[in-house]
Design a protein around this motif. Structure first.
Motif, PDB file in Angstrom:
ATOM      1  N   VAL A  59       0.840  -1.194   0.000  1.00 49.79           N
ATOM      2  CA  VAL A  59       0.000   0.000   0.000  1.00 49.79           C
ATOM      3  C   VAL A  59       0.879   1.250   0.000  1.00 49.79           C
ATOM      4  N   SER A  60       0.601   2.157  -0.932  1.00 57.02           N
ATOM      5  CA  SER A  60       1.430   3.364  -1.050  1.00 57.02           C
ATOM      6  C   SER A  60       0.661   4.650  -0.779  1.00 57.02           C
ATOM      7  N   THR A  61      -0.680   4.570  -0.723  1.00 60.73           N
ATOM      8  CA  THR A  61      -1.504   5.764  -0.526  1.00 60.73           C
ATOM      9  C   THR A  61      -2.588   5.494   0.506  1.00 60.73           C
ATOM     10  N   ALA A  62      -2.786   6.448   1.420  1.00 61.87           N
ATOM     11  CA  ALA A  62      -3.859   6.345   2.412  1.00 61.87           C
ATOM     12  C   ALA A  62      -4.902   7.423   2.142  1.00 61.87           C
ATOM     13  N   LEU A  63      -6.155   6.989   1.931  1.00 59.83           N
ATOM     14  CA  LEU A  63      -7.279   7.922   1.869  1.00 59.83           C
ATOM     15  C   LEU A  63      -7.756   8.094   3.306  1.00 59.83           C
ATOM     16  N   VAL A  64      -7.581   9.266   3.853  1.00 58.83           N
ATOM     17  CA  VAL A  64      -7.865   9.500   5.269  1.00 58.83           C
ATOM     18  C   VAL A  64      -9.173  10.280   5.403  1.00 58.83           C
ATOM     19  N   THR A  65     -10.135   9.696   6.105  1.00 56.74           N
ATOM     20  CA  THR A  65     -11.432  10.340   6.287  1.00 56.74           C
ATOM     21  C   THR A  65     -11.300  11.516   7.250  1.00 56.74           C
ATOM     22  N   VAL A  66     -11.635  12.706   6.767  1.00 57.82           N
ATOM     23  CA  VAL A  66     -11.584  13.892   7.624  1.00 57.82           C
ATOM     24  C   VAL A  66     -12.977  14.401   7.961  1.00 57.82           C
ATOM     25  N   HIS A  67     -13.981  13.891   7.246  1.00 57.77           N
ATOM     26  CA  HIS A  67     -15.358  14.234   7.601  1.00 57.77           C
ATOM     27  C   HIS A  67     -16.282  13.121   7.142  1.00 57.77           C
ATOM     28  N   MET A  68     -17.227  12.762   8.022  1.00 55.68           N
ATOM     29  CA  MET A  68     -18.297  11.832   7.699  1.00 55.68           C
ATOM     30  C   MET A  68     -19.595  12.506   8.128  1.00 55.68           C
ATOM     31  N   SER A  69     -20.644  12.333   7.365  1.00 57.83           N
ATOM     32  CA  SER A  69     -21.906  13.007   7.676  1.00 57.83           C
ATOM     33  C   SER A  69     -22.241  12.904   9.162  1.00 57.83           C
ATOM     34  N   GLU A  70     -22.420  14.067   9.786  1.00 57.00           N
ATOM     35  CA  GLU A  70     -22.796  14.202  11.195  1.00 57.00           C
ATOM     36  C   GLU A  70     -21.672  13.858  12.170  1.00 57.00           C
ATOM     37  N   PHE A  71     -20.475  13.539  11.649  1.00 58.20           N
ATOM     38  CA  PHE A  71     -19.348  13.235  12.529  1.00 58.20           C
ATOM     39  C   PHE A  71     -18.101  13.967  12.035  1.00 58.20           C
ATOM     40  N   ALA A  72     -17.433  14.671  12.922  1.00 60.74           N
ATOM     41  CA  ALA A  72     -16.185  15.353  12.573  1.00 60.74           C
ATOM     42  C   ALA A  72     -15.025  14.388  12.790  1.00 60.74           C
ATOM     43  N   HIS A  73     -14.423  13.941  11.704  1.00 65.22           N
ATOM     44  CA  HIS A  73     -13.314  12.991  11.784  1.00 65.22           C
ATOM     45  C   HIS A  73     -11.958  13.679  11.775  1.00 65.22           C
ATOM     46  N   TYR A  74     -11.940  15.013  11.711  1.00 63.25           N
ATOM     47  CA  TYR A  74     -10.659  15.675  11.482  1.00 63.25           C
ATOM     48  C   TYR A  74      -9.589  15.338  12.522  1.00 63.25           C
ATOM     49  N   PRO A  75      -9.881  15.351  13.836  1.00 65.17           N
ATOM     50  CA  PRO A  75      -8.821  15.020  14.807  1.00 65.17           C
ATOM     51  C   PRO A  75      -8.215  13.639  14.553  1.00 65.17           C
ATOM     52  N   ALA A  76      -9.080  12.629  14.338  1.00 64.30           N
ATOM     53  CA  ALA A  76      -8.574  11.281  14.046  1.00 64.30           C
ATOM     54  C   ALA A  76      -7.862  11.265  12.705  1.00 64.30           C
ATOM     55  N   GLY A  77      -8.399  12.015  11.736  1.00 62.89           N
ATOM     56  CA  GLY A  77      -7.791  12.059  10.412  1.00 62.89           C
ATOM     57  C   GLY A  77      -6.386  12.626  10.444  1.00 62.89           C
ATOM     58  N   ALA A  78      -6.179  13.655  11.260  1.00 62.12           N
ATOM     59  CA  ALA A  78      -4.851  14.264  11.361  1.00 62.12           C
ATOM     60  C   ALA A  78      -3.841  13.267  11.922  1.00 62.12           C
ATOM     61  N   ILE A  79      -4.284  12.454  12.886  1.00 62.64           N
ATOM     62  CA  ILE A  79      -3.396  11.436  13.460  1.00 62.64           C
ATOM     63  C   ILE A  79      -3.038  10.396  12.406  1.00 62.64           C
ATOM     64  N   HIS A  80      -4.056   9.905  11.689  1.00 65.47           N
ATOM     65  CA  HIS A  80      -3.811   8.906  10.645  1.00 65.47           C
ATOM     66  C   HIS A  80      -2.871   9.452   9.573  1.00 65.47           C
ATOM     67  N   ALA A  81      -3.076  10.699   9.192  1.00 66.92           N
ATOM     68  CA  ALA A  81      -2.234  11.291   8.150  1.00 66.92           C
ATOM     69  C   ALA A  81      -0.775  11.332   8.583  1.00 66.92           C
ATOM     70  N   ARG A  82      -0.536  11.711   9.834  1.00 63.79           N
ATOM     71  CA  ARG A  82       0.847  11.789  10.321  1.00 63.79           C
ATOM     72  C   ARG A  82       1.493  10.408  10.389  1.00 63.79           C
ATOM     73  N   VAL A  83       0.743   9.418  10.905  1.00 67.11           N
ATOM     74  CA  VAL A  83       1.298   8.065  11.030  1.00 67.11           C
ATOM     75  C   VAL A  83       1.552   7.467   9.648  1.00 67.11           C
ATOM     76  N   ALA A  84       0.619   7.684   8.719  1.00 69.54           N
ATOM     77  CA  ALA A  84       0.784   7.151   7.362  1.00 69.54           C
ATOM     78  C   ALA A  84       1.990   7.778   6.676  1.00 69.54           C
ATOM     79  N   ARG A  85       2.185   9.082   6.862  1.00 66.91           N
ATOM     80  CA  ARG A  85       3.339   9.755   6.258  1.00 66.91           C
ATOM     81  C   ARG A  85       4.648   9.204   6.814  1.00 66.91           C
ATOM     82  N   LYS A  86       4.676   8.950   8.117  1.00 70.10           N
ATOM     83  CA  LYS A  86       5.891   8.390   8.724  1.00 70.10           C
ATOM     84  C   LYS A  86       6.182   6.992   8.189  1.00 70.10           C
TER      85      LYS A  86
END
Length: 244
Positions: free
Chosen positions: A29-56
């Motif tokens: 796997v070379s690319t991560a699609l990171v959910t930053v928003h889902m209807s009625e739920f703010a995923h941004y805090p979790a998304g930011a964590i996933h983005a950082r870990v995936a980049r590392k």
């Protein structure tokens, strides 16, 4: 192993540990699609964590919106606000539409959402994800969708839809539920991976009907039908397999 690049979809339910992302990298796997928003739920805090870990872990990261299309403008506004924070390494984004079953105007709502997002993201950089079930039930007319198309399947058979750019399927990685996908046309890698135009494929050691269908971008039942074969039959190295 498929010749196509692999992607993964991360949500708030996906493990955000370095070990999980290392296991994904081990699977190609070379690319991560990171959910930053889902209807009625703010995923941004979790998304930011996933983005950082995936980049590392060495992956590129793209933002993803999962919408039920109930309030398309609200979802689009929240998503566009999140992606302006510069967490992601790619300008490309994915929009996964999971409409409520009673919605009769899902196509119109999706087009309204895409129009809003395209004010911030180039149309060519938008990937629209639809489930195979919604397509089969004609909730959407895929001929009207001008963006690249991602089809989400529950099993590991490929989508069986010719214009599919990305096929996302449910599986397990390191004993955890995960969504992985094949990037058939290099949408995320900007590399041309056009499907072969050959009418036959010469089987290689280790090939099976599943691996051939995956690598050649053919729906498995169609591949079996073309060759008058049963799933239980072994593929022999050197065997000529019809793929068109």
């Amino acid at each position: 192993m498929s010749k196509y690049p692999k992607i993964t979809l991360a949500t708030a339910m996906t493990p955000d540990t370095p070990e999980h992302y290392a296991a994904l990298v081990d699977q190609g796997v070379s690319t991560a699609l990171v959910t930053v928003h889902m209807s009625e739920f703010a995923h941004y805090p979790a998304g930011a964590i996933h983005a950082r870990v995936a980049r590392k872990a060495g992956m590129q990261t793209c933002a993803c919106l999962i919408t039920d299309l109930k309030s398309p403008v609200i979802d689009a506004r929240a998503f566009c606000t999140a992606i302006k924070n510069g967490v992601f390494t790619s300008n490309k984004v994915a929009i996964v539409a999971l409409p409520l079953c009673e919605q009769k105007d899902a196509q119109k709502r999706l087009e309204e959402l895409i129009q809003y997002v395209s004010c911030y993201v180039d149309q060519n950089d938008i990937l629209v994800g639809l489930t195979k079930d919604c397509i089969d039930k004609h909730y959407f007319d895929i001929k009207r969708i001008k963006q690249n198309l991602m089809v989400v399947c529950s099993g590991t058979l490929n989508a069986g839809i010719d214009r599919t750019s990305v096929w996302l399927y449910e599986t397990k990685v390191d004993s955890e539920d995960a969504y992985l996908g094949y990037d058939y046309y290099g949408f995320f890698s900007d590399t041309s991976y056009q499907l072969t135009l050959d009418s036959e494929y010469i089987a290689q050691p280790g090939d099976s009907w599943v691996t051939i269908a995956t690598c050649q971008g053919i729906w498995l039942p169609k591949l079996l039908e073309l060759n008058g074969a049963q799933y239980s039959q072994e593929v022999v190295p050197g065997q000529r397999i019809k793929i068109r």
